[in-house]
Design an enzyme around this catalytic site. Structure first.
Site, PDB file in Angstrom:
ATOM      1  N   ASP A  24       0.847  -1.191   0.000  1.00  9.20           N
ATOM      2  CA  ASP A  24       0.000   0.000   0.000  1.00  9.20           C
ATOM      3  C   ASP A  24       0.882   1.241   0.000  1.00  9.20           C
ATOM      4  O   ASP A  24       1.696   1.435   0.911  1.00  9.20           O
ATOM      5  CB  ASP A  24      -0.899  -0.013   1.241  1.00  9.20           C
ATOM      6  CG  ASP A  24      -2.007   1.023   1.164  1.00  9.20           C
ATOM      7  OD1 ASP A  24      -2.214   1.595   0.087  1.00  9.20           O
ATOM      8  OD2 ASP A  24      -2.665   1.262   2.197  1.00  9.20           O
ATOM      9  N   ASP A 141      -2.822   2.515  -6.139  1.00  9.47           N
ATOM     10  CA  ASP A 141      -1.759   2.544  -5.122  1.00  9.47           C
ATOM     11  C   ASP A 141      -1.806   1.361  -4.167  1.00  9.47           C
ATOM     12  O   ASP A 141      -1.242   1.415  -3.080  1.00  9.47           O
ATOM     13  CB  ASP A 141      -1.841   3.847  -4.323  1.00  9.47           C
ATOM     14  CG  ASP A 141      -3.164   4.013  -3.596  1.00  9.47           C
ATOM     15  OD1 ASP A 141      -4.103   3.223  -3.848  1.00  9.47           O
ATOM     16  OD2 ASP A 141      -3.277   4.950  -2.783  1.00  9.47           O
ATOM     17  N   GLU A 142      -2.444   0.265  -4.583  1.00  9.64           N
ATOM     18  CA  GLU A 142      -2.636  -0.846  -3.638  1.00  9.64           C
ATOM     19  C   GLU A 142      -2.728  -2.164  -4.397  1.00  9.64           C
ATOM     20  O   GLU A 142      -3.376  -2.245  -5.439  1.00  9.64           O
ATOM     21  CB  GLU A 142      -3.924  -0.589  -2.849  1.00  9.64           C
ATOM     22  CG  GLU A 142      -4.312  -1.639  -1.856  1.00  9.64           C
ATOM     23  CD  GLU A 142      -5.650  -1.326  -1.206  1.00  9.64           C
ATOM     24  OE1 GLU A 142      -6.080  -2.119  -0.354  1.00  9.64           O
ATOM     25  OE2 GLU A 142      -6.283  -0.303  -1.568  1.00  9.64           O
TER      26      GLU A 142
END
Length: 429
Positions: A24, A141-142
């Site tokens: 993350d 973003d993960e």
């Protein structure tokens, strides 16, 4: 964990053998802005919409940790954020009375630039896919990684540290990594020690790790559910794990049973990609910007071979070949050429990549990438490429900048899609 290949059916029996990483990014949009503007590091920084002069509507997309100290939060109204953290530019231009606050109580603001963020995310994704055989991308973003076949529990912390440090070193953004036997626990672990964190929860430790956590930290629990759980006298994950599940089911339906299971660390979901990938790419950075064409073309040859090899191993044909050149300070340039039909031809990838790169051969370049896209995974005999290569050696049709691929393969035999500067790399991933 066995060092040899897994037998059919063994995966299901050995749930605790699974090693799941949740990666993350920390304040990702803010990290991207700091990547191209290093002077923003360690400063309060807010990225959002509606920060333009005179604008009153909008919301915060990301607030750096420094900005959060002033009460700025994601999804916060822009007017509220401006009240809590006035613009640094307004302060320095004399628009704010210096007697009312000092410089340290102001911050920087940047409008959302999704094309640029996607270009950085593509760099991160490339590393993730290089470090794991199975990757599930959740958002820009993960992502979840199943690294069961890449490492072992005894050294899982070192493997996760390698992923985290490689992203920081090669891309320039920080991520936090959680490692656990289940997806839900790995997700919680990645949030446990932000920013730049690394938390490993080994088999047999899940219940102990989860028990003291407040209920809102459970995966899938928002403010409303947390409040309802507290109304039931359940303050921690341990409380949920030890309660009778029936009242949870009565109040939340089947989701109540899921909450009970997650609080106990029970989660049999597998890390599965979201459909077939849209493209394959490989990238590599130079230690310092390079101007000499020779090492750049040598690197393109290496990257083209790696991309073509991966496509062949995955059983994929491709209709588009592209290159990426990152020039100082961090200007991302992409070039693409589309073919009339799907191919599997490593030599063609190399030749087209070289041709697309020629305009940058004397420019200083800090990173290069080669990509194949518009993939097809259907098993079919490969058509002859002789005619296509003759087309590919031509100059194309002079399509307008940003034009999308024609639906009729014969309508536009070969085309360069050129987007200079801070270009969108939504397909370069």
């Amino acid at each position: 964990m066995s060092d040899g290949p897994r037998l059919p059916g063994v995966d299901e029996a050995d749930e605790e053998d699974r090693i799941v990483c949740h990666v993350d990014a920390d304040c990702f949009y803010a990290s991207c802005e700091r990547l191209r503007e290093p002077e923003l590091r360690d400063e309060p920084l807010v990225v959002g919409m509606g920060y333009e002069a005179g604008a009153t509507n909008g919301a915060v997309a990301t607030a750096s940790y420094e900005a959060r100290e002033f009460g700025v939060e994601s999804a916060q109204a822009i007017s509220t954020a401006l009240e809590r953290l006035p613009r640094r530019a307004a302060f320095e231009n004399g628009e704010i009375d210096e007697s009312d606050l000092d410089r340290g109580e102001t911050g920087y603001y940047r409008p959302v630039d999704m094309d640029y963020y996607e270009s950085v995310a593509a760099d991160v994704r490339e590393i993730l896919h290089d470090c794991a055989d199975v990757v599930r991308e959740v958002s820009i973003d993960e992502a979840y990684l199943d690294v069961t076949d890449r490492t072992a529990w005894g050294v899982a912390d070192g493997f996760a540290r390698h992923i985290r440090d490689r992203i920081r070193r090669e891309v320039g953004v920080t991520v936090s990594v959680g490692v656990a036997p289940t997806m839900s626990t790995a997700k919680i672990a990645s949030d446990f020690d932000k920013p730049d964190g690394l938390t490993v929860v080994e088999p047999g430790e899940i219940r102990e790790f989860l028990a003291p956590l407040e209920v809102e930290l459970l995966h899938g629990v928002g403010p409303v559910t947390a409040r309802e759980l507290r109304e039931m006298g359940l303050e921690t994950a341990g409380d949920v794990a030890e309660t009778d599940p029936e009242p949870l089911v009565e109040r939340f339906g089947e989701r109540g049973r899921e909450l009970f299971d997650r609080a106990r660390g029970e989660d049999d979901r597998r890390v599965e990609p979201k459909g077939d990938p849209k493209s394959f790419s490989r990238e590599s950075a130079f230690a310092d910007p390079v101007e000499d064409p020779t090492p750049k073309y040598e690197l393109i040859e290496t990257l083209a071979a790696a991309v073509a090899d991966r496509a062949r191993r995955e059983g994929a044909l491709y209709r588009t070949i592209g290159v990426k050149a990152v020039t100082p300070p961090y200007d991302v340039n992409t070039r693409e050429r589309s073919l009339p039909g799907p191919v599997d031809d490593p030599d063609l990838v190399d030749r087209i990549a070289r041709d697309l790169f020629t305009e940058f051969e004397t420019d200083p370049v800090r990173k290069l990438g080669v990509r194949v896209a518009n993939l097809e995974f259907a098993a079919a005999d490969q058509a002859s490429l002789d005619g296509w290569e003759r087309d590919a050696s031509g100059t194309g049709t002079g399509a307008d900048e940003g034009e999308t691929e024609e639906s009729d393969p014969g309508a536009n035999p070969v085309r360069d899609d050129r987007t200079a500067g801070q270009s969108s790399l939504a397909d370069f991933s």
